[in-house]
Scaffold this motif. Structure first.
Motif, PDB file in Angstrom:
ATOM      1  N   GLU A  56       5.278   0.349   4.367  1.00  0.00           N
ATOM      2  CA  GLU A  56       3.822   0.835   4.839  1.00  0.00           C
ATOM      3  C   GLU A  56       4.081   1.801   5.965  1.00  0.00           C
ATOM      4  N   ASP A 102       1.103  -1.207   0.236  1.00  0.00           N
ATOM      5  CA  ASP A 102      -0.412   0.328   0.297  1.00  0.00           C
ATOM      6  C   ASP A 102       1.245   1.535   0.089  1.00  0.00           C
ATOM      7  N   THR A 104      -1.716   4.483  -5.440  1.00  0.00           N
ATOM      8  CA  THR A 104      -1.108   4.282  -3.916  1.00  0.00           C
ATOM      9  C   THR A 104      -1.041   2.748  -3.514  1.00  0.00           C
ATOM     10  N   LYS A 105      -0.783   2.125  -4.879  1.00  0.00           N
ATOM     11  CA  LYS A 105      -0.223   0.811  -4.302  1.00  0.00           C
ATOM     12  C   LYS A 105       0.080  -0.120  -5.357  1.00  0.00           C
TER      13      LYS A 105
END
Length: 145
Positions: free
Chosen positions: A142, A10, A99-100
């Motif tokens: 993350e 993420d 975002t991933k």
């Protein structure tokens, strides 16, 4: 022995690549890594060599990383040599959204002696260890801004 492992992170692909490409942060996510020593070549470029020293429990060992392909985010391939083991790992990063990022590794092991016996008796242990490192990298990335 060959297998592929993948995980979703993420964070944007540019940030994932930035952290993946930084040997200074490896100890923060690679369990057992004691030291990283540049041996030769331009760091991170094809032909570059690193010595990685690990301690897992009471066992200490060294591994030599040789970069063979650098074409990030599509491919970063290296060989990892230790006693009785030659592991070729192709790392790929795929943008899933802003975002991933999907992180994929294709692993191929060539084993000798005792390590060949271990792979025969416990083939899942190698894949489990790869996924453990990838999960630790995901957690590290993350947690970064």
């Amino acid at each position: 022995m060959k297998y592929t492992v993948e995980i979703e992170i993420d964070k944007p692909i540019d940030r994932v690549i930035e952290l993946f490409d930084n040997t200074d942060t490896m100890k923060q996510w690679m369990e057992g890594l004691q030291s990283v020593e540049h041996l030769s070549g331009t760091p991170g470029q094809p032909g570059a060599k690193l010595k990685l020293k690990f301690k897992m429990g009471s066992r200490e060992f060294e591994m030599i990383e040789t970069v063979t392909v650098r074409n990030l985010p599509d491919e970063f391939t290296g060989t990892y040599e230790a006693n009785g083991v030659l592991n070729t790992v192709k790392n790929s990063f795929i943008k899933l959204s802003d975002t991933k990022t999907k992180y994929v590794t294709e692993n191929e092991f060539q084993l000798k002696g005792f390590m060949k016996v271990m792979a025969f008796l416990m083939p899942g242990a190698f894949k489990k260890q790869s996924l453990k490192f990838m999960s630790a990298f995901k957690k590290f990335v993350e947690s970064q801004n």
